[in-house]
Design an enzyme around this catalytic site. Structure first.
Site, PDB file in Angstrom:
ATOM      1  N   GLU A  23      -7.900 -12.691  27.703  1.00  0.00           N
ATOM      2  CA  GLU A  23      -8.866 -13.611  28.219  1.00  0.00           C
ATOM      3  C   GLU A  23      -9.598 -12.739  29.329  1.00  0.00           C
ATOM      4  OE1 GLU A  23      -7.647 -17.563  29.786  1.00  0.00           O
ATOM      5  OE2 GLU A  23      -8.057 -16.980  31.655  1.00  0.00           O
ATOM      6  N   ARG A 113      -9.651 -29.874  31.488  1.00  0.00           N
ATOM      7  CA  ARG A 113     -10.207 -30.673  32.460  1.00  0.00           C
ATOM      8  C   ARG A 113     -10.789 -29.987  33.779  1.00  0.00           C
ATOM      9  NH1 ARG A 113      -6.476 -33.737  36.863  1.00  0.00           N
ATOM     10  NH2 ARG A 113      -6.681 -31.644  37.613  1.00  0.00           N
ATOM     11  N   ASP A 115      -9.838 -27.604  37.382  1.00  0.00           N
ATOM     12  CA  ASP A 115      -9.200 -27.708  38.834  1.00  0.00           C
ATOM     13  C   ASP A 115     -10.116 -28.140  39.709  1.00  0.00           C
ATOM     14  OD1 ASP A 115      -6.921 -26.609  38.021  1.00  0.00           O
ATOM     15  OD2 ASP A 115      -7.174 -24.867  38.382  1.00  0.00           O
ATOM     16  N   HIS A 158       2.309 -29.506  34.125  1.00  0.00           N
ATOM     17  CA  HIS A 158       1.026 -29.468  34.936  1.00  0.00           C
ATOM     18  C   HIS A 158       1.460 -29.962  36.312  1.00  0.00           C
ATOM     19  CE1 HIS A 158      -2.944 -30.454  36.727  1.00  0.00           C
ATOM     20  NE2 HIS A 158      -3.345 -29.648  36.071  1.00  0.00           N
ATOM     21  N   ASP A 167       3.849 -34.799  30.298  1.00  0.00           N
ATOM     22  CA  ASP A 167       2.893 -33.523  30.429  1.00  0.00           C
ATOM     23  C   ASP A 167       2.926 -33.312  28.666  1.00  0.00           C
ATOM     24  OD1 ASP A 167       1.493 -31.570  31.602  1.00  0.00           O
ATOM     25  OD2 ASP A 167       2.676 -30.067  30.280  1.00  0.00           O
TER      26      ASP A 167
END
Length: 296
Positions: A23, A113, A115, A158, A167
């Site tokens: 990443e 989603r 933060d 989470h 979760d």
């Protein structure tokens, strides 16, 4: 690997070989851009299953994310995956972003989603006309038919999850909406990862889950980040690394050793591969590969 770009990521991850992926984040300036491409060049020979490029809160790095991801697709052999979040976007805006990715030849999306602006522990407020849950974003991306989709997973839950079981239900919902695989947040106990996999399997879902690895190179920094995202640094690891406090080189070496031990335990236990949070540097990942005797 260029020939793999149109194939299912679940197929690539599950074809019997270990998956390695990396990443990166969009650079903020020219120096950051040069550093990013040095890291990409150093890691490309390891033939990653994919490389992902993050997406700033509220779309703040959207253009850079598209540009960097497009360049990876155009100039390397690697399969690029662009992050996309619900934060700050209406459904129509997300559709337009997906159009942009399609035009750029990007076929893999990490659907998140995202933060809130106040951080992972802040109260979530959906954008009017937008989405509340990552599963809704996954469903939209999946409905397009021209994207492969990854999602986030949380071995320790989470921060907003009511329980580990809840979760796991959320992750299953994302799989049912069209996600093909998941990548976990960083964690430091293999048992947390295997517990998550077991909970998902108990629900009848065979979603490949890649463990996310971030070596501890600075103990205080990693503890602050862990507190934000709900990742606990175990006492025994803190004690191991704290013994070298004041000696940056020794702290780094011990952090790499801890990460390599975790990677080995994960692979031996059946994890389908490893996903490295590089922070746009290659050295730590290459040191872990050396410790694991992974070569080009």
């Amino acid at each position: 690997m260029a020939t793999d770009r149109g194939r299912s990521m679940a197929e690539l991850i599950g074809r019997g070989e270990r998956s390695f992926s990396f990443e990166f984040f969009p650079p903020k300036d020219e120096a950051g851009e040069e550093q990013l491409w040095r890291a990409i060049s150093a890691l490309e020979p390891y033939r990653p299953t994919f490389v992902s490029v993050t997406y700033g809160a509220g779309g703040s790095t959207r253009d850079t994310t598209v540009r960097v991801t497009s360049r990876i697709a155009r100039e390397t052999s690697m399969t690029p995956m662009a992050h996309l979040t619900c934060v700050g976007h209406t459904r129509e805006e997300i559709e337009a972003i997906l159009d942009t990715y399609t035009e750029a030849g990007i076929r893999h999306i990490m659907a998140l989603r995202g933060d809130p602006s106040g951080g992972p522990r802040a109260e979530w407020e959906a954008t009017p006309g937008g989405f509340t849950y990552a599963s809704e974003l996954v469903e939209l991306v999946h409905s397009r038919g021209d994207f492969r989709i990854g999602v986030a997973a949380f071995p320790e839950g989470h921060p907003s999850a009511a329980s580990l079981d809840h979760d796991a239900d959320v992750l299953v919902a994302k799989a049912e909406a069209g996600a093909e695989f998941a990548v976990t947040q960083m964690f430091f106990r293999a048992s947390d990862y295997f517990g998550l996999v077991e909970r998902v399997r108990d629900r009848g879902v065979d979603l490949p889950i890649l463990p996310g690895i971030m070596p501890i190179l600075n103990l205080s920094a990693i503890r602050r980040q862990g507190e934000l995202i709900g990742a606990d640094v175990p006492v025994e690891i803190v004690e191991r690394i704290s013994k070298y406090d004041g000696d940056k080189a020794a702290v780094r070496a011990e952090g790499i050793a801890v990460a390599a031990e975790l990677c080995e335990e994960l692979l031996d236990g059946g994890a389908p591969g490893l996903h490295f949070y590089t922070l746009n540097f290659s050295k730590a990942t290459l040191e872990i590969f050396a410790a694991l005797n992974i070569t080009v």
